[in-house]
Design an enzyme around this catalytic site. Structure first.
Site, mmCIF file in Angstrom:
data_model
loop_
_atom_site.group_PDB
_atom_site.id
_atom_site.type_symbol
_atom_site.label_atom_id
_atom_site.label_comp_id
_atom_site.label_asym_id
_atom_site.label_seq_id
_atom_site.Cartn_x
_atom_site.Cartn_y
_atom_site.Cartn_z
ATOM 1 N N LEU A 60 69.611 61.734 113.004
ATOM 2 C CA LEU A 60 69.832 61.262 111.642
ATOM 3 C C LEU A 60 71.032 62.032 111.097
ATOM 4 C CD1 LEU A 60 66.239 61.194 110.024
ATOM 5 C CD2 LEU A 60 67.566 59.244 110.853
ATOM 6 N N ASP A 61 71.907 61.341 110.392
ATOM 7 C CA ASP A 61 73.028 62.028 109.767
ATOM 8 C C ASP A 61 72.515 63.094 108.799
ATOM 9 O OD1 ASP A 61 74.741 60.308 111.080
ATOM 10 O OD2 ASP A 61 74.951 58.952 109.367
ATOM 11 N N LYS A 62 73.329 64.095 108.585
ATOM 12 C CA LYS A 62 72.957 65.190 107.687
ATOM 13 C C LYS A 62 72.487 64.697 106.321
ATOM 14 C CE LYS A 62 74.759 69.475 105.653
ATOM 15 N NZ LYS A 62 75.928 70.386 105.553
ATOM 16 N N THR B 157 71.136 61.888 105.487
ATOM 17 C CA THR B 157 70.044 60.923 105.586
ATOM 18 C C THR B 157 68.719 61.652 105.740
ATOM 19 O OG1 THR B 157 71.523 59.361 106.699
ATOM 20 C CG2 THR B 157 69.168 58.919 106.840
ATOM 21 N N ARG C 37 75.885 52.960 107.427
ATOM 22 C CA ARG C 37 76.860 53.279 106.382
ATOM 23 C C ARG C 37 78.138 52.455 106.566
ATOM 24 N NH1 ARG C 37 76.735 59.722 107.086
ATOM 25 N NH2 ARG C 37 78.243 59.667 105.354
#
Length: 260
Positions: A70-72, A74, A183
């Site tokens: 997961l992106d930072k 998110t 995104r």
């Protein structure tokens, strides 16, 4: 089996360096990753001292192996394996699209009721982490399904072109797992995710920060559905929303619409 995290102790978890565990057995552990927490150490954030992988390892008392990311910015369901063999099985399940991920997002504008973004994404290297990566990779297939859950029109002129501002609550279901896929796909269809400082619209991000105290990106990995890699039992892992998310949902009367 249906497992859902709670909201109790989320603030305490952050203060005491703990992690919100959604599910654990002898093979797996799933957490509700908070926004702003890195999955593991990265040269891109050398000053960070807290990482989901290390916090989870310390909480369960054994090594854990990431099987997706997961992106930072998110938040939401993040799954780890407790052994290399289980990690390989889960990684294969992700690769073969046998695991369903559903995200909740707030985006600018009114989105249609449902649809799909089928738009290949080129490789976007990080300056440090991907220093030696092949920059000539062809664009990779990327597919995201969306469902509009609710919408709102606000009497604020965030854009000079309009007297009001519109937003949609959407559920995003990616078929593929490309870097920053959700995104970038939302930007591609001109429905940027609110709070996204890399691929979003800064005007709407500033508006939500000023009017609603929202300092995070409004993208949350709400659920993960899979077959247990060892027992075969169906698992539905769900991650509760944090206080900033709940404040937005309550402000716009979206609480019921956001439920899985």
């Amino acid at each position: 089996m249906n497992i859902e995290s709670g909201t109790v102790n989320q603030i305490a978890n952050q203060i005491t360096n703990q992690i919100d565990i959604i599910y654990e057995d002898e093979f797996l552990v799933a957490i509700n990753k908070e926004a702003g927490l890195l999955v593991h150490r990265s040269w891109l954030d050398k000053d960070e001292t807290r990482f989901a992988m290390q916090l989870t390892r310390d909480a369960v008392g054994c090594h854990v192996f990431p099987v997706h990311r997961l992106d930072k910015p998110t938040s939401g369901v993040l799954l780890f394996a407790k052994s290399p063999a289980v990690a390989r099985s889960l990684t294969e399940a992700f690769t073969e699209h046998n695991i369903t991920k559903q995200y909740l997002a707030v985006v600018r504008g009114y989105m249609p009721e449902q649809g799909v973004v089928d738009y290949a994404l080129s490789f976007k290297p990080d300056a440090i982490a991907d220093k030696f990566a092949d920059l000539d990779k062809p664009a990779q297939e990327a597919v995201t399904h969306w469902q509009r859950l609710a919408q709102v029109e606000l009497p604020f002129a965030v854009s000079k072109k309009h007297d009001t501002s519109r937003y949609s609550l959407v559920r995003l279901t990616p078929e593929t797992g490309r870097k920053h896929q959700l995104r970038r796909h939302m930007r591609h269809v001109f429905h940027h995710i609110v709070g996204d400082t890399s691929h979003g619209d800064i005007r709407h991000t500033r508006f939500f920060r000023t009017h609603y105290g929202c300092t995070r990106m409004l993208l949350h990995a709400q659920s993960l559905a899979l077959s247990h890699p060892v027992t075969g039992e169906p698992l539905l892992l769900k991650a509760a929303l944090d206080d900033q998310w709940m404040r937005i949902l309550e402000e716009f009367a979206w609480v019921e619409s956001a439920k899985v």
